[in-house]
Scaffold this active site. Structure first.
Site, PDB file in Angstrom:
ATOM      1  N   HIS A   1      -4.330  -5.241  10.353  1.00 39.06           N
ATOM      2  CA  HIS A   1      -5.159  -5.359   9.349  1.00 39.06           C
ATOM      3  C   HIS A   1      -5.971  -4.080   9.050  1.00 39.06           C
ATOM      4  O   HIS A   1      -6.374  -3.780   7.800  1.00 39.06           O
ATOM      5  CB  HIS A   1      -6.033  -6.486   9.585  1.00 39.06           C
ATOM      6  CG  HIS A   1      -5.547  -7.908   9.350  1.00 39.06           C
ATOM      7  ND1 HIS A   1      -5.131  -8.462   8.126  1.00 39.06           N
ATOM      8  CD2 HIS A   1      -5.046  -8.771  10.206  1.00 39.06           C
ATOM      9  CE1 HIS A   1      -4.531  -9.494   8.247  1.00 39.06           C
ATOM     10  NE2 HIS A   1      -4.568  -9.726   9.653  1.00 39.06           N
TER      11      HIS A   1
ATOM     12  N   GLU B   1      -3.783  -8.054  -2.503  1.00 42.48           N
ATOM     13  CA  GLU B   1      -2.961  -7.282  -2.791  1.00 42.48           C
ATOM     14  C   GLU B   1      -2.585  -7.075  -4.149  1.00 42.48           C
ATOM     15  O   GLU B   1      -1.910  -6.179  -4.599  1.00 42.48           O
ATOM     16  CB  GLU B   1      -1.852  -7.094  -1.934  1.00 42.48           C
ATOM     17  CG  GLU B   1      -0.754  -8.133  -2.163  1.00 42.48           C
ATOM     18  CD  GLU B   1      -0.917  -9.565  -1.375  1.00 42.48           C
ATOM     19  OE1 GLU B   1      -0.145 -10.419  -1.368  1.00 42.48           O
ATOM     20  OE2 GLU B   1      -2.272  -9.787  -1.259  1.00 42.48           O
TER      21      GLU B   1
ATOM     22  N   ASP C   1       1.614  -5.809  -7.773  1.00 44.19           N
ATOM     23  CA  ASP C   1       1.337  -6.324  -6.656  1.00 44.19           C
ATOM     24  C   ASP C   1       1.881  -5.736  -5.682  1.00 44.19           C
ATOM     25  O   ASP C   1       3.258  -5.389  -5.978  1.00 44.19           O
ATOM     26  CB  ASP C   1       1.893  -7.872  -7.017  1.00 44.19           C
ATOM     27  CG  ASP C   1       1.647  -8.753  -5.524  1.00 44.19           C
ATOM     28  OD1 ASP C   1       0.440  -8.755  -4.823  1.00 44.19           O
ATOM     29  OD2 ASP C   1       2.808  -9.316  -5.118  1.00 44.19           O
TER      30      ASP C   1
END
Length: 328
Positions: free
Chosen positions: A214, A245, A201
């Site tokens: 973004h 993610e 992660d």
């Protein structure tokens, strides 16, 4: 329409002329030969529907000529009618059929019988030509269908690959991960070899998006995916985008020690990317946390248990300061 060729063979010119006059027709092309040798030579330049062959000729008689025609791959299927003034003794007739003749005509020729027999053989020739044409058309259609089938299979394979890839990072997607996990779990159950799973992660990714936007967030995901994939060295190993993610690695026949080595390569690979992350309290660059779990699959366990165990390890890694790994 192309004229049909007939070869008439006789050593006497007057007999050739008489046959030619009887057979004369706009649909036919009559080719002469006055010896067996010349007849063989004519077959090199023409495709004959029928050969009318005199039996009694010097040097090479009709029987010898017919036998040579039958022995040649190119001419073996041309119908041969013997034309002879010889005796109608059964032995001679049998010899003619043994040499490859399909019929006999005896001199003096009966014109109606001659024309009737030739008509039959020409009709057979037409049918054979039509059959060959239809066969070629069928072969072409079969080839076309095989080509279309190949292209369809190729397109389906490309579609399957595209449906298995994550559109942003260009690595396998969650669907592919789920299918692979089931398949590798079943294989591990049969082989009783360890199966390891890594969950990864990106640390503080929401803060990264808030700080950089973004567009750069998507670029960060692509670069991290590439860095993680670079750390996977075997074709049997799978790295996939698990969601958002998060990324996941499936490592068949890999024990805990081997999986830790892969995580260490991943940590080094992400560090070397040097992606700025000024909003991260962990480091001034993008970091990733990892959770590892290893099991030997069996019928009493489920693949979801391996996933849940790796997820628990990832949770511990994030609570342990991030940019590290823990094992569950």
């Amino acid at each position: 329409m192309r004229a049909i060729s007939i070869l008439i063979v006789d050593d006497r010119p007057e007999n050739l002329l008489a046959l030619e006059q009887v057979l004369e027709s706009p649909e036919l092309m009559i080719v002469r030969a006055n010896s067996g040798q010349e007849a063989l030579e004519k077959t090199l330049d023409h495709e004959f529907a029928l050969i009318l062959l005199d039996v009694q000729m010097p040097v090479m008689d009709g029987y010898e000529t017919a036998a040579l025609l039958r022995g040649n791959k190119r001419t073996k299927n041309i119908p041969i009618i013997f034309v002879t003034a010889a005796t109608k003794e059964r032995s001679q007739v049998f010899r003619g059929y043994g040499s490859g003749a399909v019929d006999y005509l005896f001199k003096p020729l009966e014109i109606d019988v001659l024309k009737s027999k030739i008509k039959i053989f020409l009709e057979l020739y037409h049918q054979r030509q039509l059959l060959e044409e239809k066969t070629r058309e069928l072969d072409a259609k079969v080839l076309e269908l095989e080509t279309l089938q190949s292209k369809l299979e190729e397109s389906n394979e490309k579609l399957r690959q595209l449906s298995s890839l994550d559109g942003l990072t260009d690595i396998p997607n969650r669907r592919f991960f789920d299918e692979t996990m089931i398949r590798e779990w079943q294989r591990g159950t049969r082989s009783q070899k360890p199966l390891s799973m890594i969950l990864a992660d990106i640390d503080h990714f929401k803060a990264f998006n808030d700080a950089y936007g973004h567009v750069l967030g998507d670029d960060c995901l692509k670069r991290v995916a590439k860095g993680l994939k670079k750390s996977i060295l075997r074709d049997v190993d799978t790295i996939a985008r698990y969601g958002g993610e998060e990324f996941a690695a499936i490592l068949p026949e890999t024990d805990e020690t081997g999986a830790v080595l892969i995580i260490q390569r991943m940590l080094e690979s992400i560090k070397n990317l040097e992606i700025d992350h000024r909003a991260s309290p962990t480091a001034n660059h993008v970091t990733v946390s990892f959770g590892l779990s290893t099991m030997v699959p069996n019928k009493d366990l489920r693949p979801t248990q391996l996933i849940e165990s790796a997820d628990s390890a990832l949770y511990l890694a994030k609570n342990s300061g991030r940019n590290t790994y823990t094992i569950s």
